[in-house]
Each structure stands twice: as structure tokens, then as C-alpha cells.
Design a protein around this motif. Structure first.
Motif, short mmCIF file in Angstrom:
data_model
loop_
_atom_site.label_atom_id
_atom_site.label_comp_id
_atom_site.label_asym_id
_atom_site.label_seq_id
_atom_site.Cartn_x
_atom_site.Cartn_y
_atom_site.Cartn_z
N ILE A 170 2.03 92.23 13.31
CA ILE A 170 1.17 93.05 13.21
C ILE A 170 1.51 92.75 11.45
CG2 ILE A 170 1.05 95.62 12.35
CD1 ILE A 170 0.28 95.30 15.80
N TYR A 196 -1.10 90.16 10.56
CA TYR A 196 -2.11 90.68 10.10
C TYR A 196 -2.78 91.42 8.66
CZ TYR A 196 -2.73 89.60 15.46
OH TYR A 196 -2.86 89.85 16.47
N ARG A 219 -5.23 98.81 12.05
CA ARG A 219 -5.65 97.73 10.04
C ARG A 219 -6.54 98.93 9.54
NH1 ARG A 219 -10.86 94.31 11.97
NH2 ARG A 219 -11.68 96.35 12.90
N TRP A 230 -3.97 96.07 16.67
CA TRP A 230 -4.44 96.24 15.19
C TRP A 230 -5.73 96.64 14.52
CZ3 TRP A 230 -2.52 95.38 10.44
CH2 TRP A 230 -4.10 95.23 9.19
#
Ligand SMILES: *[C@@H]1O[C@H](CO)[C@@H](O)[C@H](O)[C@H]1NC(C)=O
Ligand SMILES: *[C@@H]1O[C@H](CO)[C@@H](O)[C@H](O)[C@H]1NC(C)=O
Ligand SMILES: *[C@@H]1O[C@H](CO)[C@@H](O)[C@H](O)[C@H]1NC(C)=O
Ligand SMILES: *[C@@H]1O[C@H](CO)[C@@H](O)[C@H](O)[C@H]1NC(C)=O
Ligand SMILES: *[C@@H]1O[C@H](CO)[C@@H](O)[C@H](O)[C@H]1NC(C)=O
Length: 371
Positions: free
Chosen positions: A91, A94, A366, A353
Motif C-alpha cells: 500500500i 502504491y 487509491r 488499492w
């Protein structure tokens, strides 16, 4: 290489511009945190722990700081309960943040990118592995301490911005449920399964509400997997090959349902509260039952351990017992009897995500980070 260099120069320029805006607006010369910067604060147990248990006396349930833990990515045992990275590591990658340091890591931490409070073996209930873990309430107390430090370093205005932009990520409950089905604790067994789930989720909810009161607005949750089908619990079931400990699966399903309802309520009740919930029960069932669809060779038997399904926790020679180790951890969904391989963790992190639909919602991580 050239691309990466170019991109980081642009990133540096953007950061400088943001810093200038920020310093210009700050009367007391407070060191400023770029506007809209989101940190990642992690809570929970072994699936999320990046090494806190190395700094507490927890010999009774841990002892994973030995080969072959860490062999894939770090090339040394990093304090993570797997061969490589864990879910919050992905995570963070990302989100373009550094890998989350354990809160107890004994060095200066800026905390402006967050930190990791999770502790392997811990639960929502203080009774779960009491004395050997950092329980959820203590994890919250540690966040309060970080908050104090940030206020001292950056002042209230900067800290408030960071607190409300940050993501608070939870995976809580697995150990409360496995303790209930595998350990004979009178405190825990005095409740019905229904009551027990409500108490676990209730304790998680009160921590979330406290963080909201501190100014936290964005929360991420990973639900509970089909626990009864972990190699460690399959190994306890006698009967049909491949069967699972159904009592544990029922607790997991109930937890996911209860947490989902509670989160919908919080969203209605608390202004500005936003969350992402990944109910990955079905995803893990798929990984276990159809491993080849996801590029694995084995979904049920752990890479490292002994006994049926390599379900006995002897990986690394814990307790002086001989163990088996697979050739390639990435072929297995499970690295040890209770923990995913790095590759499985990556698939799960990716779902958190950018997933949507029935598994991840109402936001994915996200969109919480970009918001
Ligand atoms: C750590 O825990 C073990 C087992 O409970 C105990 O024997 C030992 O004394 C403890 N060590 C410290 C430094 O507290
Ligand atoms: C758990 O405790 C109950 C009541 O004390 C006892 O009957 C049972 O055999 C115990 N089970 C295990 C697995 O120790
Ligand atoms: C939290 O857990 C304790 C047991 O540790 C329980 O007595 C209490 O009722 C729970 N709190 C909530 C809000 O569910
Ligand atoms: C499983 O079966 C084996 C062999 O029949 C027996 O020794 C063992 O006690 C059983 N375990 C459980 C948990 O029932
Ligand atoms: C989502 O769940 C609904 C109802 O359970 C089902 O009909 C639908 O096919 C699911 N969608 C996906 C993408 O799995």
C-alpha cells in the motif's frame, strides 16, 4: 533510469513549490508539511506488522526473526511474518510512501509519512495474547503520542492538516477469533459467538471513533479471511481431506457482516468520515481453491512448516522441531501456517488499492489517498 531521475526532479520541484506556499503562510517558521500530503498509519496484527514485535518480549508467540522469514525481498528476517513484504508495504509503495517503519524502531522518525503500530498476535480485545503483544488500545495510545510529537515539531495547523489527510489502516480480529476456537480461555468463551463478534467489532469501532475525534477522516479496513481454512486450522480438522474448521469461518463471516454495517452507520453519523472496506473472504477462498488461476501452484499447503498442510508452526525450526521448506514461496498462497506469501499479500494489497464492486468499497484506497 533517466525516466526515474526526471520524474523525481519534477517531484522535487513540486515539493519545493508546495513548501514555499506553506512557509509563506506560516507565521512562526514552523517546519511545514506539503499541503494535501497523506501519511499512512497502520494498526492490527501479524498481517500488517513490519517489525514491532522485535522490540517487545514476546518469545512465546513470535520468534519469526530467523531464516527463512524475509528470504524473498529483504534477504534477512525483517520482523515480518512472511518471506518478503506485507500488505501495508505494498500500500505504501502504491501511495509513493517509504515502507512503513515499525513504531518501536529505535531511531528518529519524522512521522510525516506515518508509522506502523501493528503487532503480530494482537487482537481487538486486551485479553487476546495479553502480555505478549501490543493490543489495539495501546496502539491507539501510541498514535496519540505521535500526534503530540507532530504538534511539538510542526504546530497545530500543520498537524491538523496531516491528521485529516492521512489514512488509518486496520486489520483487526483474526487473533481474537483464532484464540476463541483454539485456546481454552474462560473469559472469551463466556460469550456466544454473536456477542463475541459484536464485542470485537465494538472495540475496533471505539478506536476508530477516537481517531475521528482526534481529527482523522479517512479509514481503510481489511476484513477477515476464511480463517478455518488456514493451514494451521486445517491441520486441526480430522476427516475429509481439504476440510476447514467451520466454526472459525462462521466467526469470520459474521465479523465481516457486522463491520460492514457498523461502517455504514459511522458514515451516516460522522460528518466527513470516509472509508474503504475490503471484504476479501471470497478472494482468499478463490486463491485457496483455484490457485493456478492466480499463478500459484499450491493454495492449501503452506510453504514452510510441518505436519498436515505444513500447518504446524515450526517454520525456521521454532521450538527445535524439524520443518519443511518449499523451493519457491511465490508458488504458495501461504508462506507459513497462518500467513500469506509475499505474492499473495501483493494480490490482496492490489485489491485494497484499486479494487471495486463487491469486494472493496465504497472507496478504494487509491481514491482515499487522492481525495
Ligand atoms: C520474557 O518472557 C519470558 C517468557 O514469559 C520470561 O521468562 C522472561 O523473563 C521475559 N524477559 C524479560 C526481559 O522480561
Ligand atoms: C476446555 O475447557 C473445558 C471446560 O473446562 C473442558 O471440558 C475441555 O476439555 C477443554 N478443552 C480443551 C481443548 O482443552
Ligand atoms: C471491548 O472488549 C471488552 C473485553 O475486553 C468488553 O468487555 C467491552 O464490552 C468491549 N467494548 C465494546 C464497546 O464492545
Ligand atoms: C485426529 O486424528 C488422529 C488420528 O486418528 C488423532 O490422533 C488426533 O487426536 C485427532 N485430532 C483431533 C483434533 O481430533
Ligand atoms: C456482487 O454481488 C451481487 C449480489 O450478491 C451479485 O449479483 C453480483 O454478481 C456481484 N458482482 C460481482 C462483480 O461479483
Amino acid at each position: 533510469m533517466a525516466m526515474a531521475g526526471g520524474r523525481s526532479r519534477v517531484g522535487f520541484l513540486i515539493l519545493c513549490v508546495m513548501m514555499m506556499i506553506c512557509v509563506g503562510g506560516s507565521a512562526y517558521g514552523e517546519v511545514c508539511i506539503p499541503r494535501k500530503h497523506a501519511a499512512l498509519f497502520v494498526f492490527g496484527a501479524s498481517l500488517f506488522d513490519t517489525g514491532n514485535n522485535n522490540y517487545i518480549n514476546t518469545s512465546a508467540i513470535s520468534g519469526i526473526n530467523i531464516f527463512p522469514y524475509g528470504q524473498t525481498f529483504f534477504k534477512y528476517p525483517s520482523g515480518r511474518f512472511t518471506d518478503g513484504r506485507v500488505i501495508p508495504d505494498f500500500i505504501a509503495e502504491y501511495a509513493r510512501l517509504p515502507l512503513p517503519l515499525p513504531y518501536l524502531f529505535p531511531a528518529y522518525q519524522t512521522y510525516t509519512d506515518g508509522t506502523n503500530f501493528a503487532s503480530g498476535g494482537s487482537g481487538a480485545l486486551v485479553e487476546t495474547h495479553r502480555g505478549f503483544v501490543i493490543d489495539l488500545k495501546t496502539q491507539l495510545a501510541n498514535l496519540r503520542n505521535v500526534n503530540r510529537i507532530l504538534r511539538n515539531r510542526h504546530g497545530d495547523a500543520e498537524t491538523n492538516k496531516l491528521v485529516s489527510n492521512s489514512i488509518y489502516l486496520f486489520n483487526v480480529g483474526t487473533n481474537d477469533y483464532t484464540a476463541r476456537v483454539t485456546e481454552n480461555s474462560s473469559v472469551l468463551l463466556s460469550y456466544s459467538a454473536d456477542e463475541y463478534v459484536k464485542i470485537v467489532v465494538g472495540n475496533l469501532t471505539s478506536v476508530v471513533q477516537d481517531i475521528y475525534k482526534m481529527g482523522g477522516r479517512k479509514f481503510g479496513f481489511l476484513g477477515i479471511a476464511p480463517l478455518g481454512c488456514l493451514p494451521s486450522l486445517r491441520a486441526r480438522v480430522n476427516g475429509t481431506a481439504g476440510s476447514c474448521l467451520e466454526e472459525a469461518n462462521e466467526l469470520a463471516k459474521q465479523h465481516n457482516k457486522e463491520l460492514s454495517l457498523v461502517l455504514q452507520n459511522l458514515e451516516r453519523k460522522l460528518q466527513g468520515f470516509k472509508y474503504s472496506f475490503t471484504n476479501y473472504y471470497d478472494l482468499v477462498s478463490q486463491l485457496m481453491n483455484f490457485p493456478s488461476k492466480y499463478g500459484f501452484k499450491e493454495g492449501m499447503v503452506a510453504c514452510c512448516g510441518s505436519g498436515p498442510y505444513r500447518g504446524y508452526s515450526t517454520c525456521g525450526g521454532r521450538m527445535g522441531v524439524k520443518y519443511e521448506l518449499c523451493e519457491n514461496p511465490s508458488d504458495h498462497v501461504f508462506f507459513d501456517p497462518s500467513h500469506y506469501s509475499e505474492r499473495a499479500a501483493q494480490i490482496i494489497a492490489h485489491q485494497m488499492w484499486s479494487g471495486n464492486g463487491n469486494t472493496t468499497g465504497p472507496y478504494n484506497l487509491r481514491s482515499l489517498f487522492q481525495d
